[in-house]
Design a protein around this motif. Structure first.
Motif, short mmCIF file in Angstrom:
data_model
loop_
_atom_site.label_atom_id
_atom_site.label_comp_id
_atom_site.label_asym_id
_atom_site.label_seq_id
_atom_site.Cartn_x
_atom_site.Cartn_y
_atom_site.Cartn_z
N ALA A 1 0.81 -1.23 0.00
CA ALA A 1 0.00 0.00 0.00
C ALA A 1 0.84 1.27 0.00
O ALA A 1 0.47 2.25 -0.64
CB ALA A 1 -0.96 -0.01 1.19
N ARG A 2 2.00 1.26 0.68
CA ARG A 2 2.80 2.49 0.73
C ARG A 2 3.38 2.85 -0.63
O ARG A 2 3.75 3.98 -0.88
CB ARG A 2 3.86 2.40 1.83
N GLN A 3 3.44 1.89 -1.56
CA GLN A 3 3.96 2.14 -2.91
C GLN A 3 2.84 2.23 -3.96
O GLN A 3 3.13 2.43 -5.13
CB GLN A 3 4.93 1.02 -3.30
N CYS A 4 1.62 2.13 -3.54
CA CYS A 4 0.49 2.12 -4.47
C CYS A 4 0.29 3.49 -5.10
O CYS A 4 0.06 4.49 -4.41
CB CYS A 4 -0.78 1.69 -3.74
N GLY A 5 0.37 3.56 -6.42
CA GLY A 5 0.21 4.82 -7.13
C GLY A 5 -1.18 5.42 -6.97
O GLY A 5 -1.35 6.64 -6.95
N ILE A 6 -2.18 4.57 -6.86
CA ILE A 6 -3.55 5.06 -6.66
C ILE A 6 -3.65 5.79 -5.33
O ILE A 6 -4.10 6.94 -5.26
CB ILE A 6 -4.57 3.89 -6.74
N LEU A 7 -3.21 5.11 -4.29
CA LEU A 7 -3.27 5.70 -2.95
C LEU A 7 -2.43 6.97 -2.86
O LEU A 7 -2.86 7.98 -2.30
CB LEU A 7 -2.82 4.67 -1.91
N GLN A 8 -1.25 6.95 -3.46
CA GLN A 8 -0.38 8.14 -3.45
C GLN A 8 -1.06 9.33 -4.13
O GLN A 8 -0.99 10.45 -3.64
CB GLN A 8 0.96 7.83 -4.12
N ASN A 9 -1.70 9.08 -5.25
CA ASN A 9 -2.39 10.17 -5.96
C ASN A 9 -3.58 10.69 -5.17
O ASN A 9 -3.84 11.90 -5.15
CB ASN A 9 -2.82 9.71 -7.35
N LEU A 10 -4.32 9.80 -4.55
CA LEU A 10 -5.46 10.24 -3.73
C LEU A 10 -4.97 11.07 -2.54
O LEU A 10 -5.60 12.06 -2.17
CB LEU A 10 -6.28 9.04 -3.28
N GLU A 11 -3.85 10.65 -1.96
CA GLU A 11 -3.27 11.41 -0.84
C GLU A 11 -2.78 12.78 -1.32
O GLU A 11 -2.96 13.78 -0.61
CB GLU A 11 -2.14 10.61 -0.18
N ARG A 12 -2.18 12.84 -2.51
CA ARG A 12 -1.74 14.13 -3.08
C ARG A 12 -2.94 15.07 -3.23
O ARG A 12 -2.86 16.25 -2.92
CB ARG A 12 -1.06 13.93 -4.43
N SER B 1 -2.48 18.88 -3.69
CA SER B 1 -1.50 18.79 -4.77
C SER B 1 -2.20 18.15 -5.97
O SER B 1 -3.26 17.55 -5.83
CB SER B 1 -0.32 17.92 -4.35
N ASP B 2 -1.57 18.26 -7.12
CA ASP B 2 -2.16 17.64 -8.31
C ASP B 2 -2.03 16.13 -8.25
O ASP B 2 -0.99 15.59 -7.87
CB ASP B 2 -1.48 18.14 -9.58
N CYS B 3 -3.09 15.47 -8.65
CA CYS B 3 -3.05 14.03 -8.80
C CYS B 3 -3.18 13.74 -10.30
O CYS B 3 -3.59 14.60 -11.07
CB CYS B 3 -4.19 13.36 -8.03
N VAL B 4 -2.82 12.53 -10.72
CA VAL B 4 -2.82 12.23 -12.15
C VAL B 4 -4.22 12.31 -12.76
O VAL B 4 -4.37 12.71 -13.90
CB VAL B 4 -2.21 10.84 -12.46
N CYS B 5 -5.23 11.96 -11.99
CA CYS B 5 -6.58 11.92 -12.57
C CYS B 5 -7.15 13.32 -12.80
O CYS B 5 -8.02 13.50 -13.65
CB CYS B 5 -7.52 11.08 -11.72
N HIS B 6 -6.66 14.31 -12.07
CA HIS B 6 -7.16 15.66 -12.27
C HIS B 6 -6.18 16.55 -13.02
O HIS B 6 -6.54 17.64 -13.45
CB HIS B 6 -7.55 16.31 -10.93
N ALA B 7 -4.94 16.11 -13.16
CA ALA B 7 -3.95 16.91 -13.86
C ALA B 7 -4.37 17.16 -15.31
O ALA B 7 -4.36 18.29 -15.78
CB ALA B 7 -2.59 16.24 -13.81
N GLU B 8 -4.79 16.09 -15.99
CA GLU B 8 -5.22 16.23 -17.37
C GLU B 8 -6.52 17.03 -17.45
O GLU B 8 -6.70 17.86 -18.31
CB GLU B 8 -5.42 14.84 -18.00
N HIS B 9 -7.40 16.79 -16.51
CA HIS B 9 -8.69 17.50 -16.46
C HIS B 9 -8.47 18.99 -16.24
O HIS B 9 -9.08 19.82 -16.90
CB HIS B 9 -9.57 16.89 -15.36
#
Length: 147
Positions: free
Chosen positions: A118-129, A134-142
């Protein structure tokens, strides 16, 4: 028929039937000597009409409007046409919104393709960002698309 029978006959929950009565979409039925609601086949048909309209995403106000036209069949149906046109536009907007959401979720899902802890999970890291503003990948493009 009693409310339980109407429920079984139409596939509509008892509480929903009572709700439609409170909202005056269904007329208040007469009561039996034992104080049970007594519904007719016409009530069942009216309930099925309501359920069908609701399955198409129509609001209670839309159903009321349609019922007024049913009660006054000599009225021109321009208002019905306009109501359905508005509903189509709303549906198209919802589809567009859901497609954007689907794209964002797919982008987020792509952030973690490996089976990691879990500490390396990209999904969790982006949700925490995103939670820390901070920008997360799912909203960066949006966000880039809105600018």
């Amino acid at each position: 028929m009693k409310i339980g029978e109407l429920s079984k006959h139409t596939g509509c929950e008892v509480e929903t039937i009572r709700y439609y009565e409170r909202e005056h979409l269904l007329p208040t039925p007469p009561r039996s000597d034992g104080n049970y609601r007594q519904y007719s086949e016409a009530d069942a048909e009216r309930l099925q009409f309501i359920r069908h309209c609701r399955s198409l995403g129509m609001s209670l106000d839309d159903v009321r409007t349609l019922q007024r036209f049913q009660a006054n069949p000599e009225m021109a149906c321009d208002q019905i046409d306009a109501m359905l046109d508005r509903h189509l536009l709303q549906t198209e907007a919802q589809i567009e919104t859901l497609q954007k959401l689907q794209k964002q979720l797919q982008t987020l899902r792509n952030a973690c393709r490996d089976h990691l802890d879990a500490r390396q999970c990209g999904i969790l890291q982006n949700l925490e960002r995103a939670a820390s503003r901070s920008d997360c990948v799912c909203h960066a493009e949006h966000s880039a698309m809105e600018k």
